[in-house]
Design a protein around this motif. Structure first.
Motif, PDB file in Angstrom:
ATOM      1  N   ARG A 100       0.824  -1.301   0.391  1.00 24.08           N
ATOM      2  CA  ARG A 100      -0.133  -0.110  -0.058  1.00 24.08           C
ATOM      3  C   ARG A 100       1.395   1.415  -0.108  1.00 24.08           C
ATOM      4  NH1 ARG A 100      -5.185  -0.432   1.527  1.00 24.08           N
ATOM      5  NH2 ARG A 100      -5.055   1.674   2.689  1.00 24.08           N
ATOM      6  N   VAL A 101       2.294   1.223   0.535  1.00 25.65           N
ATOM      7  CA  VAL A 101       2.797   2.382   0.844  1.00 25.65           C
ATOM      8  C   VAL A 101       3.562   2.902  -0.654  1.00 25.65           C
ATOM      9  CG1 VAL A 101       5.184   3.119   1.901  1.00 25.65           C
ATOM     10  CG2 VAL A 101       3.774   2.011   3.263  1.00 25.65           C
ATOM     11  N   ALA A 159       0.929   4.479  -3.143  1.00 29.63           N
ATOM     12  CA  ALA A 159       0.678   5.559  -2.887  1.00 29.63           C
ATOM     13  C   ALA A 159       2.265   6.218  -3.540  1.00 29.63           C
ATOM     14  CB  ALA A 159       0.494   6.030  -0.832  1.00 29.63           C
ATOM     15  N   VAL A 160       3.355   5.650  -3.308  1.00 27.81           N
ATOM     16  CA  VAL A 160       4.413   6.663  -3.198  1.00 27.81           C
ATOM     17  C   VAL A 160       4.280   6.239  -5.449  1.00 27.81           C
ATOM     18  CG1 VAL A 160       6.562   6.353  -3.822  1.00 27.81           C
ATOM     19  CG2 VAL A 160       5.481   6.180  -1.757  1.00 27.81           C
ATOM     20  N   SER A 161       4.217   5.211  -5.554  1.00 30.37           N
ATOM     21  CA  SER A 161       4.295   5.427  -6.845  1.00 30.37           C
ATOM     22  C   SER A 161       3.377   6.650  -7.813  1.00 30.37           C
ATOM     23  CB  SER A 161       3.599   4.137  -7.478  1.00 30.37           C
ATOM     24  OG  SER A 161       2.878   3.986  -8.819  1.00 30.37           O
ATOM     25  N   GLU A 162       1.893   6.160  -7.134  1.00 30.58           N
ATOM     26  CA  GLU A 162       0.720   7.415  -7.617  1.00 30.58           C
ATOM     27  C   GLU A 162       0.745   8.696  -7.607  1.00 30.58           C
ATOM     28  OE1 GLU A 162      -3.768   8.159  -5.991  1.00 30.58           O
ATOM     29  OE2 GLU A 162      -2.922   6.207  -6.384  1.00 30.58           O
ATOM     30  N   ASP A 163       2.059   8.785  -6.354  1.00 32.11           N
ATOM     31  CA  ASP A 163       2.425  10.065  -5.585  1.00 32.11           C
ATOM     32  C   ASP A 163       3.728  10.809  -7.148  1.00 32.11           C
ATOM     33  OD1 ASP A 163       2.312  12.440  -4.487  1.00 32.11           O
ATOM     34  OD2 ASP A 163       4.461  12.471  -4.687  1.00 32.11           O
ATOM     35  N   LEU A 164       4.203  10.247  -7.620  1.00 31.33           N
ATOM     36  CA  LEU A 164       5.104   9.844  -8.626  1.00 31.33           C
ATOM     37  C   LEU A 164       4.908   9.806  -9.484  1.00 31.33           C
ATOM     38  CD1 LEU A 164       8.819   8.614  -6.310  1.00 31.33           C
ATOM     39  CD2 LEU A 164       7.785  11.042  -6.215  1.00 31.33           C
ATOM     40  N   GLY A 165       4.062   9.512  -9.964  1.00 32.99           N
ATOM     41  CA  GLY A 165       4.085   8.630 -11.555  1.00 32.99           C
ATOM     42  C   GLY A 165       4.940   8.316 -11.794  1.00 32.99           C
ATOM     43  N   VAL A 166       5.248   7.086 -11.501  1.00 26.75           N
ATOM     44  CA  VAL A 166       6.370   6.580 -12.517  1.00 26.75           C
ATOM     45  C   VAL A 166       6.198   5.077 -11.962  1.00 26.75           C
ATOM     46  CG1 VAL A 166       8.202   7.982 -12.235  1.00 26.75           C
ATOM     47  CG2 VAL A 166       8.639   6.694 -10.460  1.00 26.75           C
ATOM     48  N   GLY A 167       6.375   3.923 -12.233  1.00 30.31           N
ATOM     49  CA  GLY A 167       6.284   2.151 -11.696  1.00 30.31           C
ATOM     50  C   GLY A 167       7.843   2.444 -10.463  1.00 30.31           C
ATOM     51  N   ILE A 168       7.902   0.665 -10.755  1.00 27.29           N
ATOM     52  CA  ILE A 168       8.731   0.372 -10.356  1.00 27.29           C
ATOM     53  C   ILE A 168      10.089   0.793 -11.225  1.00 27.29           C
ATOM     54  CG2 ILE A 168      10.536  -2.570 -10.236  1.00 27.29           C
ATOM     55  CD1 ILE A 168       8.051  -3.105  -8.890  1.00 27.29           C
ATOM     56  N   ASN A 169      11.661   0.866 -11.386  1.00 27.89           N
ATOM     57  CA  ASN A 169      12.187   1.066 -11.415  1.00 27.89           C
ATOM     58  C   ASN A 169      11.967   3.011 -12.636  1.00 27.89           C
ATOM     59  OD1 ASN A 169      14.290  -0.429 -10.719  1.00 27.89           O
ATOM     60  ND2 ASN A 169      13.453  -2.363 -11.947  1.00 27.89           N
ATOM     61  N   GLY A 170      11.067   3.245 -12.209  1.00 30.67           N
ATOM     62  CA  GLY A 170      10.836   4.384 -13.322  1.00 30.67           C
ATOM     63  C   GLY A 170      11.601   5.816 -12.480  1.00 30.67           C
ATOM     64  N   THR A 171      11.263   6.925 -12.962  1.00 30.44           N
ATOM     65  CA  THR A 171      12.713   8.273 -12.825  1.00 30.44           C
ATOM     66  C   THR A 171      11.098   9.171 -13.717  1.00 30.44           C
ATOM     67  OG1 THR A 171      14.802   7.292 -13.025  1.00 30.44           O
ATOM     68  CG2 THR A 171      14.471   9.168 -13.703  1.00 30.44           C
ATOM     69  N   THR A 172      12.273  10.090 -12.346  1.00 26.23           N
ATOM     70  CA  THR A 172      10.064  11.127 -12.844  1.00 26.23           C
ATOM     71  C   THR A 172      10.696  12.122 -14.051  1.00 26.23           C
ATOM     72  OG1 THR A 172      11.488  12.034 -10.636  1.00 26.23           O
ATOM     73  CG2 THR A 172       9.439  11.264 -10.267  1.00 26.23           C
ATOM     74  N   LEU A 232       5.883   3.405   7.915  1.00 20.99           N
ATOM     75  CA  LEU A 232       5.318   4.319   7.129  1.00 20.99           C
ATOM     76  C   LEU A 232       4.052   4.310   6.926  1.00 20.99           C
ATOM     77  CD1 LEU A 232       8.227   4.188   3.867  1.00 20.99           C
ATOM     78  CD2 LEU A 232       8.024   6.159   5.733  1.00 20.99           C
ATOM     79  N   THR A 233       3.231   4.862   6.911  1.00 19.00           N
ATOM     80  CA  THR A 233       1.682   4.120   6.180  1.00 19.00           C
ATOM     81  C   THR A 233       1.714   5.165   4.181  1.00 19.00           C
ATOM     82  OG1 THR A 233       0.799   6.611   7.045  1.00 19.00           O
ATOM     83  CG2 THR A 233       1.640   4.865   8.741  1.00 19.00           C
ATOM     84  N   PRO A 234       0.399   5.146   4.085  1.00 19.01           N
ATOM     85  CA  PRO A 234       0.684   5.903   2.650  1.00 19.01           C
ATOM     86  C   PRO A 234       1.366   7.393   2.590  1.00 19.01           C
ATOM     87  CG  PRO A 234      -1.134   3.949   3.024  1.00 19.01           C
ATOM     88  CD  PRO A 234      -0.080   3.777   4.024  1.00 19.01           C
ATOM     89  N   GLU A 235       0.185   7.676   3.743  1.00 24.89           N
ATOM     90  CA  GLU A 235       0.591   8.710   4.226  1.00 24.89           C
ATOM     91  C   GLU A 235       1.488   9.498   4.268  1.00 24.89           C
ATOM     92  OE1 GLU A 235      -1.337   7.016   5.455  1.00 24.89           O
ATOM     93  OE2 GLU A 235      -3.542   7.615   3.753  1.00 24.89           O
ATOM     94  N   LYS A 236       2.447   9.039   5.159  1.00 23.24           N
ATOM     95  CA  LYS A 236       3.467   9.250   5.469  1.00 23.24           C
ATOM     96  C   LYS A 236       4.704   9.107   4.851  1.00 23.24           C
ATOM     97  CE  LYS A 236       7.066   8.050   9.589  1.00 23.24           C
ATOM     98  NZ  LYS A 236       7.229   7.561  10.429  1.00 23.24           N
ATOM     99  N   SER A 237       4.762   8.383   3.537  1.00 26.42           N
ATOM    100  CA  SER A 237       6.005   8.258   2.789  1.00 26.42           C
ATOM    101  C   SER A 237       5.809   9.492   2.132  1.00 26.42           C
ATOM    102  CB  SER A 237       5.443   6.918   2.166  1.00 26.42           C
ATOM    103  OG  SER A 237       4.668   6.642   1.582  1.00 26.42           O
ATOM    104  N   VAL A 238       4.515   9.781   1.153  1.00 27.04           N
ATOM    105  CA  VAL A 238       4.116  10.421   0.939  1.00 27.04           C
ATOM    106  C   VAL A 238       4.591  12.144   1.038  1.00 27.04           C
ATOM    107  CG1 VAL A 238       2.642  12.164  -0.822  1.00 27.04           C
ATOM    108  CG2 VAL A 238       2.184   9.169  -0.726  1.00 27.04           C
TER     109      VAL A 238
END
Lengths: 310, 161, 648
Positions: free
Chosen positions: B99-100, B103-116, B148-154
């Motif tokens: 879940r964490v 949340a991060v993936s969605e926030d950054l808009g990238v998947g695994i090994n993705g770079t913004t 971490l929580t999803p919110e805290k990580s972002v």
């Protein structure tokens, strides 16, 4: 060298110390399937199709690399071995195109042969499969990595060519692939198209392009010929269909520069009834060239013409 | 090695690379430590660097490429200024790591090994950070963030420019 | 003289430049090269500084600089230093960065020696209070609360988590500074090295290790003495290697990391002794790249050992040479496998190779190689110092000594635990680990990482050692214990481990490369409710074939998590396949969310947070979930403050 005594499938067998179970079995006419094993290319024991059961051992062992021991009791077709081989074949087939009907290798393919022997009809597993583009961007070798079973014979063969090692394993796990640097195509690599990798490929992953579509494997008879372009004396095969030579393929290398492209092209010019126009790489692209240029004889021929006054 | 002003001076890097190649030329099994140093210099492993290393150590380029693509730590593409490594360890998994990650993936808009796109973050996963007491955990550069929580990580990511 | 390793005065004849057998003894108990009471006192004082006795008026504040760094312990350390300097206490109070104390759940941990005062979850804000308390009353609120009695516990040796452990390998961890060789020497370090160099033949060392019954702590439990004997007897005489496997990669395992970060010299000393016993002059430590702190401290330790002549050429004038190099891994779990590790050190893709004979005959660069893991080497100095017989008295009949476990998952006290072999799972999980979090029920413990298996309640009283774990379908592995409660889905756990081994498969042999992928496909399907009854038989067959035919230990053990869960929790598989139901309520695709109308207050929070717009209802009226529109994300379940959202 001393011999050791062992039992294979209930039969008392004697084999030289230091030899493998596979050697001992083959010497007795006992069949064991192999993909990655090649006596000329030291073993890696990676395909696991040659596993056999050795009494007292918990797991099955690859016969291609396990040395015979005095008193060893080996079963080459026990239920556990057969189950393992069937499953391994199913696993390979689950990630291998089932287009045998149109495959150039049909009739000369180990995967097909073993599937027949062990009665494996299909992959049996669903899920992700490789989906690589078929590489045809060079005039000599077609690479279809979807058909590759990662036996690695081509890698080892290529590494034997001095200064080559154009291909190697790349990536890992399920994504493992035999590839030139940067995962480029062969056409984009330093490959010299000697064709030795094609000669050792047990399946249809590597094919000799000039012969593609010219005949089924069982229609083609192979006749050895020794190359006379240099003193190495490499062996090539003339591929004959209905009395006509349709192509020349790599055989066994001689000493020195083995199985070079120039030699094979020369053989094609000499023997083929309908030789294809040779191509050489100029800069980054392949271009059709004259036979004189392909064989590096342009200067000589020009001189001969001049001396003989046309 | 790189200055913060954004100006890239490749000649300095090139000197460092040549020095590293010299250093490892005679070292048995020197390919991997050399690749590690080269990656420290360049941030990733460009084709030309791998070629220089191959010829410097007299190793076929195909082998160097094979080694680079085998190990998870080597990168063929430029990475972000900040590397996020989300722990996928067992302890983190059972305490909600996926879940964490989402949340991060969605926030950054990238998947695994993705770079913004702005090269600010690269999002990676790691099998286990060995910080199981802090599960779920992630590392950003050299800092470990735990519980971490999803919110805290972002929110945590905001401090990294 | 600034520390124990220095000369006490000009008369001292012992120095790294004049190596001899008495060097270490002179440092610790000396001087023995000359008589001088003042020097003797000086030495005793430095020794006491490292290891103060109660009542001397000296306090050492130990701050965990291991796992606790990630919870902010270095800020605590910095502030402590500053506060002490401001108060002028620098002389009588030392702040020390130490390795992992083990009780990670309570980090950052700060202890006050010699009184063993134990403070938990310390932050910067607590520093002034701690400093003010020195010499007076302890800071009550930072003490550990015993969950059983509810009372505060002052000393760590009274905390149940520690009281029930037997710390032998970890005895220095959390106490000495891992970056100072004088600390290690002050605690008796490098005496084993002197003992073997000047008092034992290699054969005698091997015999003593054999007597101890020490077995490899890396997983398979091969007898260490027999391995060393194999190397000593190896036919090739020209070159031999000692390799330390520090590529600890099991998810949920960090015991080797803690030893390397907390007491690196113990590992070095074990390796040097091994080098002496097996006739090797060169060692490698292969550390996974994810452990930069371990690499950093090892580098310091190696440099210091070399500086004081305990590592290098002609160690202590014995004529014995030994060098240690660090190889940093590059991120491949499979490199923890012996042959892959050696292939990787040689500079190749870390693909395992088929072993023709043992590594002690033909290993690294085809030379005889003794490969042991971190914890195994860390056991060696105490075996040499106290004798194999002493060691063999600890543990069970076939597994001797202690074992460090990393206890993680749904257990109250997450952390590192060192107990004698033969302790039961119940003792570890409930007595040391404090039981299950949140008052839930114990369901299973996964022992041995991705190669191990899941054990149910019926095996809680199993005395654990190498053989007992193997017999019930798990394995010691490197010592990971992941505790699961009744909300953990065992099919999902099996899928998790398969996903791990599958993505870490090197790709060399067919059964592991293709087989683990297909097993993962099947498990994923089952978790998504798309399983079919034949899947069980297929998983069974694939497991059997992968175990029997894979090239290396990774493949041969990859199906273990599946096989053990099929063995003990088959009903969960069947529920997923036949009833499309996840009994633990974990597998999202199989969950059905509903709102309990009696509990719902109609606050609307769930509807506001539903990304699919599947929840409707009038304000202050019970809401409902449209099951067809629900994407099972679980947001409503998380957000509801009244426990009205239910999943099953």
């Amino acid at each position: 060298m001393d011999n050791v005594n062992l039992t294979i499938n209930g039969r008392q067998v004697s084999a030289p110390a230091g030899s493998t179970i596979l050697d001992a079995a083959v010497a007795q006419g006992i069949f064991i399937p192999t993909f990655c094993h090649d006596p000329n290319l030291p073993g890696v024991a990676s395909c696991r199709i040659c596993v056999v059961e050795v009494k007292g051992q918990k797991n099955l062992t690859p016969s291609c690399m396990t040395a015979v021991r005095e008193g060893m009791v080996v079963e080459t077709e026990s239920p556990a071995v057969v189950e393992a081989r069937k499953t391994i074949l199913e696993l390979i087939l689950a990630n291998h195109p089932q287009d045998c009907l149109t495959c150039e290798k049909n009739g000369d393919c180990r995967l097909q042969d073993y599937a027949f022997i062990y009665g494996v009809k299909e992959g049996g597993f669903t899920g992700e499969r490789h989906n690589y583009a078929i590489e045809e961007d060079n005039p000599y070798i077609i690479r279809d990595m979807n058909k590759c079973i990662l036996c690695g014979k081509c890698v080892r063969t290529c590494a034997q060519v001095e200064g080559r090692a154009v291909i190697d394993y790349a990536f890992r796990g399920f994504r493992t692939k035999v590839a030139p640097p940067m995962n480029n195509t062969l056409g984009d690599s330093d490959c010299v198209y000697c064709g030795r990798c094609v000669a050792v490929c047990p399946v249809g992953a590597l094919l000799y392009k000039p012969m593609a579509g010219k005949g089924r494997t069982w229609e083609i008879a192979r006749e050895p010929v020794t190359c006379s372009f240099c003193e190495s004396g490499c062996q090539f095969y003339l591929n004959k269909k209905g009395g006509r030579v349709i192509g020349v393929s790599a055989g066994s290398p001689g000493l020195g520069r083995p199985l070079c492209l120039k030699g094979r092209l020369g053989m094609e010019l000499l023997y083929c009834d309908d030789p294809v126009t040779p191509q050489l790489k100029k800069g980054d692209v392949f271009q059709e060239v004259s036979w004189a240029e392909a064989l590096g004889l342009k200067g000589v021929i020009d001189k001969i013409k001049k001396l003989e006054g046309e | 090695m790189t200055c913060k002003c954004g100006h890239v001076d490749d000649s300095v890097k090139q000197e460092d690379l040549q020095a590293a190649i010299e250093k490892f030329k005679a070292v048995k099994g020197g390919l991997i430590p050399l690749l590690q140093e080269a990656q420290d210099i360049y941030g990733y492993l460009p084709k030309e660097v791998m070629q220089q290393i191959s010829s410097g150590l007299s190793i076929p380029f195909s082998k160097t490429f094979g080694v680079v693509t085998f190990y998870a730590q080597f990168h063929l593409k430029p990475r972000g200024r900040n590397i996020i490594r989300m722990c996928q360890g067992t302890a983190c998994h059972v305490r909600g790591a996926s879940r964490v990650f989402d949340a991060v993936s969605e926030d950054l808009g990238v998947g695994i090994n993705g770079t913004t796109g702005d090269l600010r973050f690269t999002l990676e996963t790691v099998a286990c950070l060995g910080a199981c007491g802090l599960a779920p955990a992630m590392m950003v550069n050299d800092d470990t963030h735990g519980r971490l929580t999803p919110e805290k990580s972002v929110v945590t990511l905001k401090q990294y420019e | 003289m600034n520390n124990l390793m220095d000369k006490c005065c000009d008369k001292c004849a012992h120095s790294p430049q004049t190596p001899c057998k008495d060097y270490v003894a002179c440092r610790l108990d000396g001087p023995i090269c000359h008589q001088d009471e003042a020097c003797k006192e000086k030495r005793a004082r430095f020794r006491d500084e490292v290891n103060p006795a109660p009542g001397q008026g000296r306090t050492v504040i130990c701050v965990c600089a291991g796992g606790c760094i990630s919870s902010g312990s270095m800020k605590v350390y910095d502030k402590l230093e500053k506060a002490l300097a401001e108060k002028g206490l620098g002389g009588s109070v030392e702040v020390r960065k130490v390795g992992c104390h083990g009780f990670c759940e309570m980090g950052p941990i700060v202890t006050l020696e010699p009184d063993k005062v134990f403070y938990t979850r310390v932050t910067e804000d607590d520093v002034d209070e701690i400093v003010a308390s020195i010499g007076g009353q302890v800071v009550e609120r930072l003490l550990f609360t015993d969950p059983e009695t509810g009372g505060k516990v002052t000393r760590y040796d009274q905390v149940p988590f520690y009281a029930r452990q037997q710390k032998l390998v970890l005895k220095n961890c959390g106490f000495i500074s891992p970056e100072r060789i004088d600390h290690y020497v002050a605690m008796g370090g490098y005496r084993a090295l002197v003992k073997v160099l000047y008092g034992m033949t290699p054969r005698e060392v091997v015999d003593d290790v054999k007597v101890s019954g020490l077995r490899g702590r890396g997983g398979a439990g091969f007898p260490t003495g027999a391995k060393w004997e194999g190397a000593l007897n190896a036919r090739t005489k020209d070159k031999r290697y000692v390799v330390c496997n520090a590529d600890e990669g099991d998810p949920g395992a960090f015991m080797d990391r803690s030893v390397l970060e907390g007491d690196p010299h113990a590992v070095l000393e074990g390796m040097i002794v091994c080098g002496y016993a097996t006739g090797s002059d060169e060692g490698y430590i292969y550390v996974r790249a994810e452990y930069p702190m371990a690499i950093y401290r090892l580098k310091i330790a190696i440099a210091q050992a070399e500086q004081y002549g305990l590592l290098g050429d002609n160690i202590l004038n014995s004529g014995f040479n030994f060098h240690i190099k660090i190889k940093a891994g590059a991120g491949a779990f499979v490199c923890g496998e012996g042959t892959a590790l050696m292939t990787s050190i040689e500079g190749n893709r870390g693909m395992p190779r088929f072993k023709v004979g043992r590594s002690t005959e033909k290993g690294l660069w085809d030379k005889p190689t003794t490969l042991n893991n971190v914890e195994t080497f860390a056991n060696v100095p105490m075996i040499i110092n106290q004798g194999g017989g002493w060691y063999a008295a600890i543990g069970t009949e076939k597994s001797k000594g202690t074992k460090i476990f990393s206890l993680t998952g749904k257990v109250i006290n997450t952390g590192l635990v060192e107990v004698p072999m033969g302790a039961t799972l119940r003792q570890i999980i409930f007595d040391v680990g404090g039981g299950i979090m949140g008052g839930k029920g114990f369901k299973a413990v996964q022992a041995g990482g991705p190669s191990g298996g899941c054990l149910p309640t019926e095996h809680l009283d199993l005395p654990i050692d190498y053989d007992s774990l193997g017999a019930v379908g798990a394995m010691m592995g490197s010592g990971g214990l992941v505790v699961m409660d009744d909300t953990t889905c065992m099919v999902d756990v099996a899928r998790y481990f398969l996903n791990f081994t599958q993505s870490e498969s090197c790709g060399k042999c067919t059964p592991c490369r293709e087989g683990t992928k297909r097993m993962l496909d099947i498990l994923t399907r089952i978790c998504e409710g798309k399983g079919v009854p034949e899947d069980i038989e297929t998983l069974d067959r694939l497991s059997r074939v992968i175990v029997k035919t894979s090239l290396c230990g990774l493949g041969q053990s990859a199906p273990n998590p599946v096989m053990s869960t099929l063995r003990y929790f088959k009903d969960e598989y069947l529920a997923h396949i036949n009833e499309k139901r996840c009994p633990a309520g974990t597998c999202q695709a199989l969950l059905v969310y509903s709102i309990n109308a009696e509990k719902c207050t109609g606050c609307g929070l769930c509807a506001k947070n539903c990304p699919a717009g599947a929840i409707t209802g009038e304000k202050k009226q019970p809401h409902v979930i449209d099951i067809k529109a629900c994407i099972k994300c679980g947001n409503c379940f998380q957000k509801c403050k009244f426990g009205a959202v239910e999943k099953k």
